[in-house]
Write a protein that holds these residues in place. Structure first.
Motif, PDB file in Angstrom:
ATOM      1  N   LEU A 199       1.116  -1.257  -0.167  1.00  7.67           N
ATOM      2  CA  LEU A 199       0.288  -0.194  -0.124  1.00  7.67           C
ATOM      3  C   LEU A 199       0.750   1.303  -0.124  1.00  7.67           C
ATOM      4  N   VAL A 200       0.350   1.730  -0.924  1.00 12.31           N
ATOM      5  CA  VAL A 200       2.096   3.351  -1.460  1.00 12.31           C
ATOM      6  C   VAL A 200       0.688   4.690  -1.345  1.00 12.31           C
ATOM      7  N   THR A 201       2.021   5.565  -0.312  1.00 13.35           N
ATOM      8  CA  THR A 201       1.345   7.048  -1.021  1.00 13.35           C
ATOM      9  C   THR A 201       2.203   7.458  -1.664  1.00 13.35           C
ATOM     10  N   SER A 202       0.639   7.937  -2.971  1.00 13.36           N
ATOM     11  CA  SER A 202       1.488   8.627  -4.722  1.00 13.36           C
ATOM     12  C   SER A 202       2.774   9.393  -4.142  1.00 13.36           C
ATOM     13  N   GLY A 203       3.239   9.578  -5.045  1.00 14.15           N
ATOM     14  CA  GLY A 203       4.085   9.864  -4.863  1.00 14.15           C
ATOM     15  C   GLY A 203       5.748   9.266  -5.922  1.00 14.15           C
ATOM     16  N   THR A 204       6.750   9.304  -5.319  1.00 17.37           N
ATOM     17  CA  THR A 204       7.896   8.632  -6.242  1.00 17.37           C
ATOM     18  C   THR A 204       7.581   7.417  -6.152  1.00 17.37           C
ATOM     19  N   ALA A 205       7.572   7.211  -4.960  1.00 14.63           N
ATOM     20  CA  ALA A 205       7.160   5.658  -4.555  1.00 14.63           C
ATOM     21  C   ALA A 205       6.573   4.859  -5.063  1.00 14.63           C
ATOM     22  N   THR A 206       5.781   5.083  -5.594  1.00 12.70           N
ATOM     23  CA  THR A 206       4.794   4.359  -6.238  1.00 12.70           C
ATOM     24  C   THR A 206       5.661   4.223  -7.540  1.00 12.70           C
ATOM     25  N   LEU A 207       6.203   4.625  -8.101  1.00 16.55           N
ATOM     26  CA  LEU A 207       7.751   4.140  -8.974  1.00 16.55           C
ATOM     27  C   LEU A 207       8.682   3.455  -8.897  1.00 16.55           C
ATOM     28  N   GLU A 208       8.773   2.963  -7.596  1.00 16.06           N
ATOM     29  CA  GLU A 208       9.984   2.102  -7.149  1.00 16.06           C
ATOM     30  C   GLU A 208       9.363   0.653  -7.184  1.00 16.06           C
ATOM     31  N   THR A 209       8.452   1.315  -6.148  1.00 16.44           N
ATOM     32  CA  THR A 209       7.099  -0.449  -6.602  1.00 16.44           C
ATOM     33  C   THR A 209       7.001  -0.325  -7.693  1.00 16.44           C
ATOM     34  N   ALA A 210       6.792  -0.184  -8.424  1.00 17.53           N
ATOM     35  CA  ALA A 210       6.984  -0.274  -9.773  1.00 17.53           C
ATOM     36  C   ALA A 210       8.007  -1.322 -10.554  1.00 17.53           C
ATOM     37  N   LEU A 211       9.302  -0.563 -10.656  1.00 14.10           N
ATOM     38  CA  LEU A 211      10.632  -1.305 -10.483  1.00 14.10           C
ATOM     39  C   LEU A 211      10.519  -1.742  -9.464  1.00 14.10           C
ATOM     40  N   LEU A 212      10.716  -2.553  -8.488  1.00 16.15           N
ATOM     41  CA  LEU A 212      10.846  -3.337  -7.700  1.00 16.15           C
ATOM     42  C   LEU A 212      10.141  -5.309  -7.847  1.00 16.15           C
ATOM     43  N   ASN A 213       9.055  -4.613  -8.810  1.00 17.18           N
ATOM     44  CA  ASN A 213       7.498  -5.355  -9.294  1.00 17.18           C
ATOM     45  C   ASN A 213       7.163  -6.054  -8.497  1.00 17.18           C
ATOM     46  N   VAL A 214       6.681  -4.891  -7.504  1.00 18.99           N
ATOM     47  CA  VAL A 214       5.783  -5.666  -6.406  1.00 18.99           C
ATOM     48  C   VAL A 214       4.338  -4.608  -6.336  1.00 18.99           C
ATOM     49  N   PRO A 215       3.012  -5.739  -6.827  1.00 21.09           N
ATOM     50  CA  PRO A 215       1.798  -4.807  -7.066  1.00 21.09           C
ATOM     51  C   PRO A 215       1.909  -4.388  -5.658  1.00 21.09           C
TER      52      PRO A 215
END
Length: 368
Positions: free
Chosen positions: A257-273
């Motif tokens: 569960l990710v707060t909108s911001g840079t972390a959403t893209l980091e989570t995607a690039l680390l392949n975590v739904p």
């Protein structure tokens, strides 16, 4: 040469640190003075102000803290004049940095901007001010180059610096043990790096521990915020906290569960739904609704120009909706759908090397 760099947030500190390393590769005798954080200082900058003292979020919060912000702006201007750099490099943090850009232009110092203000999201005419006050712009999303072309402003697309940060990341083999996390599958909670957003969003995230008892919930905390922000929930929920180690946490997580911001893209690039969460004050949200010009708030969906990850915003962010969306991405079908979307996003963004390219170009432009 002398460089003055301003980053106002945690993500800016990360990208600023990699940029500093790239500048020093090309200009070994560079003198660098900066507003940022520990990572920029460790990379070789003399730190003037830490981002934790200057990070304000939302329209209402900025208005409330306006005297403080104006005082920081006045100090910054005087510090730049005293230092007399060859260039001022601004990293994101638009509300503050665009005012600095206007001032720097007026005193005849070159201005570079790395990671564009999100003028494509709201008040697009601000692109004209960028063209007026910024000598060179270095953008990190491919669609930004086309956006600025509409204003007859040529910018350099350097790729996305998150690839550099993630390429440098080496997972800790014993992270679970170090973080004292048991054998249950992990759901990572990334509530943001600003106190206001953590206070609003984290309670809705941790409440899911009741709904998913077969999972271990772990908060990605940041050490520059009060520990009480996180610790208060540990007496209520079976939840753990790890500090300043979001990448390692994501590397062992089944979902986030990710707060909108840079972390959403980091989570995607680390392949975590993931499920993207966002909540701000009522006033800030009402203003945002009037001015936002893009259909999504998460960087993942913005880059893809379509919905890859669910976005729960303001009143849509509640216990029921978070539970429903989290349940979906924990199924094999939901997980696979997001991973396929992430592959599309990676293809659009390119590969690592953004920091090196940006730093090299900046030194070359200064030497012309």
């Amino acid at each position: 040469m002398k460089y003055y760099i301003i980053a106002g947030e945690r993500s800016g500190d990360l990208h600023g640190s990699n940029l500093i390393k790239a500048i020093l590769q090309k200009d070994a005798n560079a003198q660098i003075r900066a507003w940022g954080g520990d990572m920029m200082q460790d990379a070789g900058a003399t730190l003037v102000k830490h981002y934790k003292d200057i990070a304000f979020m939302g329209f209402a919060e900025v208005i409330k803290n306006l005297p403080t912000i104006l005082g920081l702006l006045s100090f910054c201007k005087k510090d730049i004049q005293a230092y007399q750099p060859d260039v001022v490099i601004l990293i994101d943090y638009a509300g503050f940095n665009m005012r600095v850009a206007k001032f720097v232009k007026s005193i005849g110092i070159k201005t570079f901007y790395y990671i564009s203000p999100k003028v494509w999201a709201w008040n697009q005419s601000r692109a004209l001010n960028i063209k007026k006050f910024v000598d060179r712009m270095f953008v990190i999303f491919p669609f930004e180059k086309d956006f600025f072309k509409k204003y007859d402003y040529e910018v350099d697309y350097v790729g996305n610096p998150l690839f550099d940060a993630i390429a440098d990341f080496q997972p800790k083999p014993n992270f679970r043990k170090e973080a004292r996390v048991g054998q249950k599958p992990i759901i990572a909670l990334l509530p943001g790096s600003r106190q206001q957003e953590v206070a609003k969003i984290l309670p809705l995230m941790v409440a899911q521990a009741y709904n998913f008892p077969d999972y271990q919930f772990v908060i990605a905390g940041v050490s520059n915020l009060p520990k009480e922000l996180y610790a208060r929930w540990q007496s209520i929920f079976p939840i753990k906290v790890v500090y300043d180690d979001a990448y390692n946490l994501l590397s062992v997580a089944d979902a986030a569960l990710v707060t909108s911001g840079t972390a959403t893209l980091e989570t995607a690039l680390l392949n975590v739904p993931q499920v993207v969460c966002y909540k701000t004050s009522g006033i800030s949200f009402a203003i945002a609704k009037m001015v936002i010009k893009v259909p999504y708030i998460s960087l993942v969906n913005l880059v893809a120009q379509k919905k890859i990850v669910p976005e729960l915003i303001q009143s849509d962010l509640n216990n029921i909706t978070v539970q429903e969306e989290l349940k979906k991405i924990l199924t094999p079908e939901g997980r696979q759908a997001q991973l396929e979307g992430y592959a599309e996003v990676r293809a659009l963004l390119g590969d690592k090397g953004a920091s090196a390219k940006a730093g090299s170009l900046m030194v070359d432009y200064l030497l012309k």
